[in-house]
Design an enzyme around this catalytic site. Sequence first.
Site, short mmCIF file in Angstrom:
data_model
loop_
_atom_site.label_atom_id
_atom_site.label_comp_id
_atom_site.label_asym_id
_atom_site.label_seq_id
_atom_site.Cartn_x
_atom_site.Cartn_y
_atom_site.Cartn_z
N LYS A 55 26.65 47.92 41.50
CA LYS A 55 26.44 47.91 43.25
C LYS A 55 25.32 48.38 43.70
O LYS A 55 25.02 47.55 44.65
CB LYS A 55 27.58 48.97 43.47
CG LYS A 55 28.84 48.70 43.17
CD LYS A 55 30.30 49.69 43.33
CE LYS A 55 31.56 49.21 42.76
NZ LYS A 55 32.50 50.60 42.86
N GLN A 99 33.04 56.73 44.20
CA GLN A 99 33.56 55.87 43.04
C GLN A 99 34.70 56.45 42.49
O GLN A 99 34.89 57.73 42.35
CB GLN A 99 32.50 55.60 41.93
CG GLN A 99 32.93 54.70 40.73
CD GLN A 99 33.10 53.36 41.06
OE1 GLN A 99 32.70 52.69 42.01
NE2 GLN A 99 33.77 52.82 40.18
N ASP A 122 35.43 50.29 51.20
CA ASP A 122 36.46 50.02 50.20
C ASP A 122 37.38 49.75 50.74
O ASP A 122 38.30 49.21 50.00
CB ASP A 122 36.44 51.44 49.33
CG ASP A 122 35.79 51.45 48.11
OD1 ASP A 122 35.83 50.48 47.42
OD2 ASP A 122 35.42 52.57 47.77
#
Length: 298
Positions: A55, A99, A122
């Site tokens: 990422k 995460q 997200d």
Amino acid sequence: MTAAKRIDGKAKAAQLTESITRETATLLAEHGIKPGLAVVIIGKDPASQVYVRNKRRTAESCGFHSVQHSLDADALQPDVLALIHQLNSDDAIHGILVQLPLPEHLDEQLITQAISPSKDVDGFHFINIGKLTAGLTADAFVPCTPAGCMLMIQDEIGNDLSGKNAVVIGRSNIVGKPMASLLLQANATVTVAHSRTKNLPGVVAAADIVVAAVGRPDMVKADWVKPGAVVIDVGINRVEKMIDGEKKMGLTGDVDFDDVGTVAGAVTPVPGGVGPMTISMLMANTLRSARLAAGLEA
Ligand code: GUN
């Protein structure tokens, strides 16, 4: 039986990041704004380390302002929340990602809901989930994995999925549920199957679109699949594989790719399918957030 098309997620994702890179340069040149992505990783989970590194690298290659906060596995909840609050009020940051999975002592709900909905790239905040579920997709941050799956499905079939049966295997908040919302929004007839579903092969047999997101290596077989179906494999399973005559750890999906490929119309590989698309969608969400913060159109 003709072989299925292999959907090249890696190539599609590269095209997407190329256009995001161009738009990022324009945004900087014309408005002096650089999209900023903050990734928070807590602990040393090896798979998470790899995902986060990918990422960060992609964000850098798009020309983003990219920051990573690596916290120890025993980080305290108030410290994690304080970091999120600091990132929420940082004007250089347009997207925040924590995460998952988190170490067990941390409250995932509390932490994901502390992220400002306007920086929730997200799509895990209840505001964004609510908008997606209510059909206000254009106004929501859509979770990256289902958004990437949807692009690949619509590239194969078209934007309107009227009359198509879609089966999503798995009911997670990250993939299964938002995937079902997106498919429904595109007019598909949607079934969400899961571990308590009776006769899963029979359910899958009716599907023109299959999205497998369960975490069971090579579960979906050719004799489950309707001829010509589009099959999207979200699974990333670490298994022992024979590679060049040697037993090695390798990645495999939830779909038996070679087997299903004899029946399906199109299948995504693992690796090189959904994974790269997920990262591209994260970049797209971050760019979108930066544009919105600047008062521009998404
Ligand atoms: N862990 C596995 N997939 C994801 C994802 O899409 N977002 C975050 N934050 N963590 C993950």
